[in-house]
Enzyme design. Sequence first.
Site: not given
Length: 467
Positions: A135, A233, A267, A448
């Site tokens: 994605n 992540e 997400c 991040e």
Amino acid sequence: MSLSRTETRSSIEPRTMLVLENFIGGKFVPCRSHIDSYDPSTGEVYCKVPDSGEEAVEDAVAAAKEAFPGWAAQSPEQRAQILNKLADLIEAHLEEFAQAESKDQDQRLQPDGPRGLPQLHHALPSWSGLISPWNLPLYLLTWKIAPAIAAGNTVVAKPSEMTSVTAWMMCKMMQQAGVPPGVVNVVFGTGPRAGDVLVGHPDVPLISFTGSTATARRITERSAPYCKKLSLELGGKNPAVIFADADLDRCIETTVRSSFSNQGEICLCTSRIYVERSVYPVFLDKFVAAARKWKTGVPSDATNNNGALISKDHLEKVRGFVTLAKSEGATVHCGEGVDPLDLPERYANGYFMGATVITGVPRGSRVMQEEIFGPVTCVSPFDGEDEAVAEANGVRYGLAATVWSRDVAKVHRVAARLQAGLVWTNCWLVRDLMLPFGGMKMSGVGREGGKDSYHFFTEIKTITIKH
Ligand code: NAD
């Protein structure tokens, strides 16, 4: 820019097939075997992605090692110049990137490029392994590559085998921007083959991974014997907590967007909506009406909000959650199985699914506990702040959440109690890419973005000098 294409023929009509190559040591290297990549809106194969194995990964790691001393020795200004040139080149070809990404992941035609670009322009060393999901492919890859190489690392990236095209297009720009050979190497292929070799490679000391929690578990196991530095992540099961005093119209407009944008394949998408009981019936009526207006169809049609899901398997998985909810006594108010989609014949085999709203799902159900990653959201009532927080926190994930209320003190209190790496109050996805990004619990390890990426991609060394 012209894409290299190989002519093939189907039984129905002549068409072109895109054949990708790995990018190793500054050169395009063909691969002997390929994986089929599908156009999600038609279900047809339109691209062949290298099915790389050990040999390609070994070559890429060797190229990254060789390039490292020279790249690390360049000044930050020299590296920044090259990164800026790369960003300018991508910007100049934005339309082509947008078209390619729209076809690969069936995104609505709005390029990720502009979000990816600041990463290349503003980013501030070893060899790193960068693994990204399907994605938002260009955005999530540049999000890793830019800070890694800006800090003086050289990298081997493995994009998702399902959405590899824009990464391959970017490799051409690397050549034009003057990124020295070996600084960025891109090996295409599947996770179990190319990805597994990369993360288990003894000469790759650092791994930045974005993807599912299940894959992260495997990567953690593979890297443990080498004590690799990991940034993970991962997935989410993101709640929206909506209090009775919220601006309901604004909240509904945003929560439809947060639930269904990009087919729910972000997400950060909302998948559990908790509404204070006194406004629950009003909210539900208005929310379902708004979800029905969220149009699903061909992504090239600008009036559509959503395109197709990434793959047939994924569509079936997402549909399976709706079937499970129904079998557990839940009510499906719109979308899957309720509102048939009106698609042109040409797209009959595409992986489309409408925006789906469900109520009455038992708390412990897999539908309420697991990441669905599709256009499905569940709505439930709550009584009082404590119950709202307990429900929102009652999953293994902790990536993102939204809180809706006009009471500033309440918003602060609830935001502080939510177990999520990112909390938006009275909004969603308002992001400065320099701010820390990441999840807690099973949504990830580390942060991040901005300084956090810089710290992750560098090592602090203490040198004591005795005079
Ligand atoms: P995935 O875990 O299936 O795959 C991610 C990447 O890992 C792909 O490149 C894949 O080929 C690779 N991979 C798979 N098995 C591997 C292995 N054994 N070793 C090494 N690499 C392997 O995830 P996906 O389906 O591509 O992406 C969707 C998931 O990503 C969702 O869970 C979503 O929430 C998550 N995601 C998280 C963020 C975030 O920033 N937190 C952002 C986007 C997506």
